[in-house]
Design a protein around this motif. Structure first.
Motif, PDB file in Angstrom:
ATOM      1  N   CYS A   1       0.845  -1.193   0.000  1.00  0.00           N
ATOM      2  CA  CYS A   1       0.000   0.000   0.000  1.00  0.00           C
ATOM      3  C   CYS A   1       0.876   1.237   0.000  1.00  0.00           C
ATOM      4  N   GLY A   2       0.293   2.348  -0.423  1.00  0.00           N
ATOM      5  CA  GLY A   2       1.040   3.594  -0.381  1.00  0.00           C
ATOM      6  C   GLY A   2       0.469   4.668  -1.283  1.00  0.00           C
ATOM      7  N   GLY A   3       0.741   5.896  -0.918  1.00  0.00           N
ATOM      8  CA  GLY A   3       0.384   7.032  -1.749  1.00  0.00           C
ATOM      9  C   GLY A   3       1.666   7.635  -2.302  1.00  0.00           C
ATOM     10  N   PHE A   4       2.000   7.302  -3.543  1.00  0.00           N
ATOM     11  CA  PHE A   4       3.271   7.807  -4.095  1.00  0.00           C
ATOM     12  C   PHE A   4       3.190   9.326  -4.272  1.00  0.00           C
ATOM     13  N   PRO A   5       4.322  10.040  -4.304  1.00  0.00           N
ATOM     14  CA  PRO A   5       4.338  11.504  -4.284  1.00  0.00           C
ATOM     15  C   PRO A   5       3.441  12.135  -5.355  1.00  0.00           C
ATOM     16  N   CYS A   6       2.751  13.199  -4.950  1.00  0.00           N
ATOM     17  CA  CYS A   6       1.758  13.826  -5.829  1.00  0.00           C
ATOM     18  C   CYS A   6       2.202  15.170  -6.394  1.00  0.00           C
ATOM     19  N   GLN A   7       3.398  15.635  -6.024  1.00  0.00           N
ATOM     20  CA  GLN A   7       3.784  17.006  -6.375  1.00  0.00           C
ATOM     21  C   GLN A   7       3.735  17.290  -7.870  1.00  0.00           C
ATOM     22  N   ASP A   8       4.058  16.316  -8.704  1.00  0.00           N
ATOM     23  CA  ASP A   8       4.078  16.529 -10.149  1.00  0.00           C
ATOM     24  C   ASP A   8       2.736  16.228 -10.804  1.00  0.00           C
ATOM     25  N   ILE A   9       1.762  15.827  -9.978  1.00  0.00           N
ATOM     26  CA  ILE A   9       0.420  15.517 -10.464  1.00  0.00           C
ATOM     27  C   ILE A   9      -0.586  16.566 -10.022  1.00  0.00           C
ATOM     28  N   SER A  10      -0.427  17.049  -8.801  1.00  0.00           N
ATOM     29  CA  SER A  10      -1.368  17.992  -8.209  1.00  0.00           C
ATOM     30  C   SER A  10      -1.516  19.264  -9.035  1.00  0.00           C
ATOM     31  N   GLN A  11      -2.708  19.831  -8.997  1.00  0.00           N
ATOM     32  CA  GLN A  11      -2.949  21.114  -9.673  1.00  0.00           C
ATOM     33  C   GLN A  11      -2.136  22.236  -9.048  1.00  0.00           C
ATOM     34  N   ALA A  12      -1.665  22.028  -7.817  1.00  0.00           N
ATOM     35  CA  ALA A  12      -0.848  23.037  -7.153  1.00  0.00           C
ATOM     36  C   ALA A  12       0.603  22.999  -7.636  1.00  0.00           C
ATOM     37  N   GLY A  13       0.964  21.953  -8.381  1.00  0.00           N
ATOM     38  CA  GLY A  13       2.327  21.822  -8.875  1.00  0.00           C
ATOM     39  C   GLY A  13       2.474  22.303 -10.305  1.00  0.00           C
ATOM     40  N   LYS A  14       3.552  21.879 -10.954  1.00  0.00           N
ATOM     41  CA  LYS A  14       3.851  22.318 -12.316  1.00  0.00           C
ATOM     42  C   LYS A  14       3.273  21.394 -13.384  1.00  0.00           C
ATOM     43  N   GLY A  15       2.633  20.309 -12.959  1.00  0.00           N
ATOM     44  CA  GLY A  15       1.962  19.430 -13.904  1.00  0.00           C
ATOM     45  C   GLY A  15       2.888  18.599 -14.770  1.00  0.00           C
TER      46      GLY A  15
END
Length: 213
Positions: A73-87
């Protein structure tokens, strides 16, 4: 002596997945290990789960130092996916690109289930890649967007949850009550997930068909 459920918690944070698993299986649960690069999280995990193996770098994990695993199980990093990031997404983003390590470990360890969490923007920025990667190693998947507000929280916090499991005939025979996804591969999966989840805030789920009896 009954066999315990062996769980590996990747990108562990402060151990939310493991805590939930303990509520479900209690003494029948064995924690194979936690893995998180954050020093603060390491201290929290050591305090709340004393004696549990801790790994700092997901890139160094392998079947050789983990043994049998029933659930990853796990939530892999979201920084490059989130709308708050650079996409940048999964393929170009260095942090969210760690999905490749999650995928590698599922393929190497062959768990009965993999529980994958991320921001709901994954439906538009990489779900097709996740599903394609799972399909290539012989795993089917089902997914649903769920907001924290739906379980009583006062904030929305939409998240996508993906449950993956082996697509073998043996699994189908053992678990006839489980639902079978329709086409989960590549662009088809992306189009379907985008159509179903649509707006990032939409919480409708994919409704797969059941296995033939």
């Amino acid at each position: 002596m009954e066999k315990k459920v062996r769980i590996l918690d990747l990108f562990s944070g402060i151990g939310g997945f493991t805590l939930a698993a303990e509520h479900v299986w209690g003494d029948d649960l064995e924690i194979v290990g936690h893995c998180d690069i954050n020093d603060y999280c390491e201290k929290v995990l050591e305090k709340n789960f004393p004696g549990t193996p801790y790994f700092k770098d997901v890139q160094k994990l392998s079947s050789e130092n983990l043994g049998e695993v029933n659930i990853i199980c796990g939530g892999f990093p979201c920084q490059d996916i989130s709308q708050a990031g650079k996409g940048l997404g999964i393929e170009k983003g260095k942090r969210s690109g760690l999905w490749s390590e999650f995928h590698r470990l599922i393929g190497d360890l062959r768990p009965t289930f993999a529980v994958i969490e991320n921001v709901s923007a994954l439906t538009l920025r990489g779900l097709n890649i996740v599903l394609r990667d799972l399909a290539e190693i012989g795993y089917d998947a089902e997914w649903q967007c769920i907001g924290a507000y739906q379980i009583g929280a006062k904030h929305r916090r939409d998240r996508i949850w993906v449950i993956a499991y082996p697509n073998s005939n043996e699994f189908r025979r053992l678990y006839r009550g489980f639902q079978e996804p329709t086409d989960i591969r590549g662009v088809d999966a992306f189009n379907k997930s985008a159509e179903i989840c649509g707006e990032i805030s939409n919480t409708n789920s994919k409704r797969p068909q059941r296995f033939d009896k």
